[in-house]
Structure formats: C-alpha cells, structure tokens
Scaffold this active site. Structure first.
Site, PDB file in Angstrom:
ATOM      1  N   ARG A  95       0.876  -1.204   0.013  1.00 53.43           N
ATOM      2  CA  ARG A  95       0.036   0.011   0.111  1.00 53.43           C
ATOM      3  C   ARG A  95       0.955   1.268   0.011  1.00 53.43           C
ATOM      4  O   ARG A  95       0.343   2.386  -0.309  1.00 53.43           O
ATOM      5  CB  ARG A  95      -0.910  -0.005   1.101  1.00 53.43           C
ATOM      6  CG  ARG A  95      -1.854  -0.916   1.144  1.00 53.43           C
ATOM      7  CD  ARG A  95      -2.570  -1.237   2.634  1.00 53.43           C
ATOM      8  NE  ARG A  95      -2.365  -2.357   3.142  1.00 53.43           N
ATOM      9  CZ  ARG A  95      -2.779  -2.787   4.374  1.00 53.43           C
ATOM     10  NH1 ARG A  95      -3.670  -1.978   4.911  1.00 53.43           N
ATOM     11  NH2 ARG A  95      -2.531  -3.863   4.877  1.00 53.43           N
ATOM     12  N   ASP A 138      14.393  -1.104   0.910  1.00 49.85           N
ATOM     13  CA  ASP A 138      15.025  -1.161   2.404  1.00 49.85           C
ATOM     14  C   ASP A 138      16.134  -2.388   2.035  1.00 49.85           C
ATOM     15  O   ASP A 138      17.069  -2.306   1.525  1.00 49.85           O
ATOM     16  CB  ASP A 138      14.070  -1.503   3.273  1.00 49.85           C
ATOM     17  CG  ASP A 138      14.353  -1.457   4.777  1.00 49.85           C
ATOM     18  OD1 ASP A 138      15.898  -1.803   4.905  1.00 49.85           O
ATOM     19  OD2 ASP A 138      14.010  -1.239   5.585  1.00 49.85           O
TER      20      ASP A 138
HETATM   21  C1  PRP Z   1       7.360  -1.951   2.551  1.00 53.01           C
HETATM   22  C2  PRP Z   1       7.789  -0.859   1.099  1.00 53.01           C
HETATM   23  C3  PRP Z   1       8.266  -2.180   0.231  1.00 53.01           C
HETATM   24  C4  PRP Z   1       9.120  -2.871   1.149  1.00 53.01           C
HETATM   25  C5  PRP Z   1      10.535  -2.547   1.187  1.00 53.01           C
HETATM   26  O1  PRP Z   1       6.291  -2.497   2.288  1.00 53.01           O
HETATM   27  O2  PRP Z   1       6.487  -0.440   0.489  1.00 53.01           O
HETATM   28  O3  PRP Z   1       7.388  -2.746  -0.433  1.00 53.01           O
HETATM   29  O4  PRP Z   1       8.580  -2.590   2.372  1.00 53.01           O
HETATM   30  O5  PRP Z   1      11.415  -3.260   1.977  1.00 53.01           O
HETATM   31  P1  PRP Z   1      12.347  -4.266   1.628  1.00 53.01           P
HETATM   32  O6  PRP Z   1      13.185  -3.517   0.638  1.00 53.01           O
HETATM   33  O7  PRP Z   1      13.187  -4.772   2.847  1.00 53.01           O
HETATM   34  O8  PRP Z   1      11.621  -5.663   1.085  1.00 53.01           O
HETATM   35  P2  PRP Z   1       5.562  -2.947   3.533  1.00 53.01           P
HETATM   36  O9  PRP Z   1       5.512  -4.729   3.388  1.00 53.01           O
HETATM   37  O10 PRP Z   1       5.821  -2.582   4.742  1.00 53.01           O
HETATM   38  O11 PRP Z   1       3.921  -3.078   2.943  1.00 53.01           O
HETATM   39  P3  PRP Z   1       3.082  -1.602   2.682  1.00 53.01           P
HETATM   40  O12 PRP Z   1       3.554  -1.009   1.424  1.00 53.01           O
HETATM   41  O13 PRP Z   1       1.587  -2.155   2.751  1.00 53.01           O
HETATM   42  O14 PRP Z   1       3.410  -0.549   3.767  1.00 53.01           O
END
Ligand code: PRP
Length: 173
Positions: free
Chosen positions: A41, A101
């Site tokens: 999201r 990240d």
């Molecule tokens: C967050 C962000 C990325 C991911 C990045 O999503 O939107 O998709 O984390 O992290 P990474 O590089 O360590 O994989 P999240 O899973 O928190 O979901 P959201 O977007 O619904 O908040």
C-alpha cells in the site's frame, strides 16, 4: 493516540524532488507508453503525485505484496496478495515504490514480473535505504537516499497509521 514524529523530508522537498524525477522519467520514456505499477500500500501517494508530473502518456496498475506484516523488520518472505489487472508482456513497466530497504521485495517483484516478458522493467522509489540492502538489486530512480531510521508518512506506516502525513518523518521513541 499521538505520536512524536520529527520531520526528515518536508512536503516542499518531496514536491520538488518528484518534479525532477518526473522530468527525468518523461525524458527517458519519450516515445513510449509505459505502465506504472504501484506496489500497495505504501506507494499510493507517490504514484498519485509522480503520475501527475509525467508528460508521457501512461497507464497505472496495482500490485500488493507483503513482506513485513506489522513487523518493523523484513521477514524475508514476500507474499503476492493482489496481482495486476493488465498484461504487461511487451510493455515498458515502471514499478513505483515508496521505499527500497533490504531489497527483498523488489527482488521478488522483479523476478515475478520478468517472467511476463516486459519490454523493459525499471523501478522508481521515493526512498532508498542503501545501507540496509541484503540483496544486490538495481535501483533505477531514487528520490532520496536515507540513513537507517524508522520512517513514516507520505505512504509509509506505523502499524497501518501515519500514511497520510504529507512529509516523511522519523518516529521518535
Ligand atoms: C514496504 C515498502 C516496500 C518494502 C520494502 O512495504 O512499501 O514494498 O516494504 O522493504 P524491503 O526492501 O526490505 O523488502 P510493506 O511490506 O511495509 O507494506 P506496505 O507497503 O503495505 O506498507
């Protein structure tokens, strides 16, 4: 519930940087009709603002994945929660993320979308936490490289809240 949030990147800084990204992307994609794939999201606000700066005709579509759940650390297991509506084969695909990240989510999405044989596949992320990378994935466009801190706002959540902040902030203890 009130939170103590310290502003890291202001609303104006976000707006200015998105204008620059939009100009760069519009130049690079000139003559094509890319499809922007917003990863839900977190990227919904960034998609909305970036899309309005682009001067090339483009489509938008959405994909939902989960890697964190409500945890603050990536579990390393990425799940596809909702797939695209469009067929992206032979299309120029630009994935839109709020943050890269560890890179695990982008690595998963990249591998998944590559199987559909797009004409090209790139990513634009508003935030890039380079120092946290656990896998070596290419990041094509990034708004801001940031240090390791728990960031919220402009799409990024703390336990599903605070996505609506118009700036990027650091959640204080
Ligand atoms: C967050 C962000 C990325 C991911 C990045 O999503 O939107 O998709 O984390 O992290 P990474 O590089 O360590 O994989 P999240 O899973 O928190 O979901 P959201 O977007 O619904 O908040």
């Amino acid at each position: 519930m009130t939170w103590n949030v310290k502003i890291l990147i202001s609303e104006q800084q976000i707006r200015d940087r998105i204008q620059e990204l939009g100009a760069q992307i519009s130049g690079d994609y000139q003559g094509t009709e890319p499809i922007l794939v917003s990863i839900l999201r977190g990227s919904f606000l960034f998609l909305a603002d970036l899309s309005r700066t682009l001067t090339v005709p483009h489509e938008v579509d959405f994909m939902a994945v989960s890697s964190y759940g409500n945890a603050q650390e990536s579990t390393g297991v990425v799940r596809l929660l909702q797939d695209l509506s469009s067929d992206v084969s032979r299309r120029h695909v630009l994935v839109v993320e709020d943050i890269v990240d560890t890179g695990l989510t982008w690595e998963y999405i990249r591998a998944n979308l590559m199987t559909r044989r797009p004409a090209s596949l790139k990513i634009v992320t508003l935030l890039n936490k380079e120092e946290r990378r656990r896998v070596d994935v290419p990041v094509d466009y990034a708004g801001f490289v940031i240090e390791d801190a728990f960031v919220v706002g402009y799409g990024l959540d703390y336990q599903q809240k605070l996505r609506n902040l118009p700036y990027i902030g650091v959640l204080q203890e």
